[in-house]
Scaffold this motif. Structure first.
Motif, mmCIF file in Angstrom:
data_model
loop_
_atom_site.group_PDB
_atom_site.id
_atom_site.type_symbol
_atom_site.label_atom_id
_atom_site.label_comp_id
_atom_site.label_asym_id
_atom_site.label_seq_id
_atom_site.Cartn_x
_atom_site.Cartn_y
_atom_site.Cartn_z
ATOM 1 N N LEU A 65 0.820 -1.209 0.000
ATOM 2 C CA LEU A 65 0.000 0.000 0.000
ATOM 3 C C LEU A 65 0.857 1.264 0.000
ATOM 4 N N ALA A 66 1.983 1.224 0.702
ATOM 5 C CA ALA A 66 2.878 2.385 0.718
ATOM 6 C C ALA A 66 3.452 2.644 -0.673
ATOM 7 N N LEU A 67 3.801 1.580 -1.387
ATOM 8 C CA LEU A 67 4.295 1.734 -2.758
ATOM 9 C C LEU A 67 3.191 2.251 -3.671
ATOM 10 N N SER A 68 1.973 1.756 -3.463
ATOM 11 C CA SER A 68 0.847 2.207 -4.269
ATOM 12 C C SER A 68 0.579 3.691 -4.055
ATOM 13 N N ARG A 69 0.740 4.165 -2.840
ATOM 14 C CA ARG A 69 0.511 5.580 -2.535
ATOM 15 C C ARG A 69 1.551 6.477 -3.195
ATOM 16 N N LEU A 70 2.672 5.858 -3.604
ATOM 17 C CA LEU A 70 3.703 6.604 -4.327
ATOM 18 C C LEU A 70 3.478 6.528 -5.840
ATOM 19 N N SER A 71 2.273 6.126 -6.218
ATOM 20 C CA SER A 71 1.824 6.096 -7.625
ATOM 21 C C SER A 71 2.414 4.953 -8.436
ATOM 22 N N TYR A 72 2.847 3.908 -7.762
ATOM 23 C CA TYR A 72 3.293 2.707 -8.475
ATOM 24 C C TYR A 72 2.128 1.732 -8.618
ATOM 25 N N ARG A 73 2.182 0.925 -9.676
ATOM 26 C CA ARG A 73 1.187 -0.130 -9.875
ATOM 27 C C ARG A 73 1.670 -1.358 -9.102
ATOM 28 N N VAL A 74 0.868 -1.790 -8.134
ATOM 29 C CA VAL A 74 1.339 -2.792 -7.175
ATOM 30 C C VAL A 74 0.343 -3.940 -7.057
ATOM 31 N N GLY A 75 0.890 -5.144 -6.913
ATOM 32 C CA GLY A 75 0.092 -6.323 -6.623
ATOM 33 C C GLY A 75 0.672 -7.041 -5.413
ATOM 34 N N ILE A 76 -0.136 -7.892 -4.792
ATOM 35 C CA ILE A 76 0.352 -8.677 -3.657
ATOM 36 C C ILE A 76 -0.102 -10.113 -3.821
ATOM 37 N N GLU A 270 -0.660 10.405 8.829
ATOM 38 C CA GLU A 270 0.032 11.104 9.901
ATOM 39 C C GLU A 270 0.095 10.305 11.200
ATOM 40 N N THR A 271 0.265 8.994 11.110
ATOM 41 C CA THR A 271 0.559 8.192 12.290
ATOM 42 C C THR A 271 2.011 7.754 12.205
ATOM 43 N N MET A 272 2.563 7.379 13.343
ATOM 44 C CA MET A 272 3.965 6.973 13.380
ATOM 45 C C MET A 272 4.214 5.738 12.514
ATOM 46 N N LEU A 273 3.318 4.761 12.591
ATOM 47 C CA LEU A 273 3.480 3.553 11.791
ATOM 48 C C LEU A 273 3.324 3.842 10.303
ATOM 49 N N CYS A 274 2.408 4.730 9.954
ATOM 50 C CA CYS A 274 2.221 5.124 8.561
ATOM 51 C C CYS A 274 3.520 5.710 8.012
ATOM 52 N N SER A 275 4.150 6.556 8.800
ATOM 53 C CA SER A 275 5.415 7.173 8.394
ATOM 54 C C SER A 275 6.501 6.120 8.201
ATOM 55 N N LYS A 276 6.540 5.128 9.089
ATOM 56 C CA LYS A 276 7.557 4.078 8.984
ATOM 57 C C LYS A 276 7.374 3.240 7.728
ATOM 58 N N ASN A 278 5.877 4.235 4.942
ATOM 59 C CA ASN A 278 6.235 5.102 3.808
ATOM 60 C C ASN A 278 7.744 5.136 3.612
ATOM 61 N N ASN A 279 8.483 5.242 4.716
ATOM 62 C CA ASN A 279 9.944 5.237 4.634
ATOM 63 C C ASN A 279 10.468 3.892 4.142
ATOM 64 N N LEU A 280 9.808 2.811 4.564
ATOM 65 C CA LEU A 280 10.211 1.475 4.118
ATOM 66 C C LEU A 280 10.030 1.329 2.614
ATOM 67 N N ALA A 281 8.940 1.849 2.092
ATOM 68 C CA ALA A 281 8.709 1.808 0.643
ATOM 69 C C ALA A 281 9.803 2.573 -0.101
ATOM 70 N N LYS A 282 10.190 3.725 0.429
ATOM 71 C CA LYS A 282 11.243 4.525 -0.200
ATOM 72 C C LYS A 282 12.588 3.804 -0.139
ATOM 73 N N GLN A 283 12.828 3.058 0.930
ATOM 74 C CA GLN A 283 14.068 2.283 1.039
ATOM 75 C C GLN A 283 14.115 1.173 0.002
ATOM 76 N N ILE A 284 12.974 0.566 -0.266
ATOM 77 C CA ILE A 284 12.914 -0.469 -1.296
ATOM 78 C C ILE A 284 13.220 0.132 -2.667
ATOM 79 N N ILE A 285 12.605 1.268 -2.949
ATOM 80 C CA ILE A 285 12.825 1.936 -4.237
ATOM 81 C C ILE A 285 14.292 2.312 -4.400
ATOM 82 N N GLU A 286 14.884 2.810 -3.328
ATOM 83 C CA GLU A 286 16.296 3.194 -3.382
ATOM 84 C C GLU A 286 17.184 1.978 -3.617
#
Length: 297
Positions: A65-76, A270-276, A278-286
């Motif tokens: 879901l975090a990757l999807s929120r970054l406008s990527y097409r995602v499946g699970i 805007e929750t702490m877990l939501c932020s974590k 989101n950061n995890l998704a960015k780490q995967i992309i990086e």
């Protein structure tokens, strides 16, 4: 009887050592099948552990879901044949994947803008699956190859516990862009995660890093912090295998409720877990970007 048991122990240790000999590694590598990409899927990320009950499935869903929120097409893909969790986590219990495309592929279910597939969508939701290894491997190949995944930027695979048929089949059938290892700080978890890390390295799957779940607990009444499952276990594991701790996730009652109700926590802004997550998704992309850049060079 003692002699027979002792002989069995010696044979078992010889052929099931956690660290294969160079000759065994060469023989295994020579016998590996050619990995074929899933049509229309750019990157496949597996989420594993080796240990059950550490939160792989809930983490997999929120990564997707975090990757999807970054406008990527995602499946699970729920690769746990005997204990599928994705139908519950994504509020799709009692839904069935019955639509077949013109190309004779199964149409995945869609919720929260994710393409979803699980054995739970193809069988009785409350029925036990009693299959031997060959049937499990055939089911996994069907979920990988006979589902209309295309087009996807990322496919997240929620792996079952252990280092058996499912993990090995996936690692050998398709090129994995990387795997995220999930653990708790507890030694009981670390023992099995070590084995899973060694397995993925043996079959040449890059490990993105470690997520330490249940890292701590904060009392909702007084704010007191307590390390219920131990302390620094994830970091010790990371140091042992020269990996990075991607995120440390605390025990959170709102997270548990959201999982049970099929409303992923990342939907709450805007929750702490939501932020974590989101950061995890960015780490995967990086990680993917760095890997691609290194390959080009």
């Amino acid at each position: 009887m003692f002699i027979r048991l002792n002989r069995f122990r010696i044979i078992f240790q010889r052929y099931h050592s956690t660290k294969p000999t160079p000759h065994q590694q060469a023989m295994m590598a020579r016998g590996l099948p050619k990995r074929t990409p899933i049509e229309g899927v750019q990157h496949v990320i597996a989420v594993g552990s080796g240990k059950g009950g550490v939160g792989k499935s809930s983490i997999s869903v929120n990564i997707a879901l975090a990757l999807s929120r970054l406008s990527y097409r995602v499946g699970i893909l729920d690769a746990d044949i005997f204990g599928p969790s994705i139908p519950t986590l994504l509020n799709l219990r009692n839904h069935k994947a019955t639509t077949i495309t013109k190309t004779n592929l199964i149409e995945p279910l869609i919720n929260f803008n994710l393409k979803c597939m699980s054995i739970g969508f193809l069988t009785k939701s409350d029925g036990a699956i009693v299959w031997r290894g060959l049937m499990v491997m055939q089911a996994i190949e069907k979920l990988l190859r006979q589902v209309a995944w295309s087009p996807l930027d990322y496919l997240i695979i929620d792996l079952p516990p252990g280092t058996g048929d499912v993990q090995l089949s996936i690692a050998q059938l398709i090129p994995l862009s990387g795997v995220i290892m999930v653990t708790t700080p507890q030694e009981l978890s670390l023992v099995d995660v070590r084995k899973a890390i060694e397995m993925f390295r043996l079959v040449h799957v890059p490990i993105i890093g470690i997520v330490e779940n249940f890292s701590t607990y904060f009392c909702s009444k007084c704010g007191h912090e307590e390390k219920i499952f131990g302390e620094n276990g994830g970091q010790l594991l990371a140091n042992e295998f020269h990996l990075n701790i991607l995120q440390s996730l605390p025990i959170d009652i709102h997270f548990r409720r959201a999982c049970d109700e099929g409303h992923p926590i990342i939907q709450e802004n805007e929750t702490m877990l939501c932020s974590k997550f989101n950061n995890l998704a960015k780490q995967i992309i990086e990680f993917i970007h760095t890997k691609q850049t290194t390959t080009i060079e």
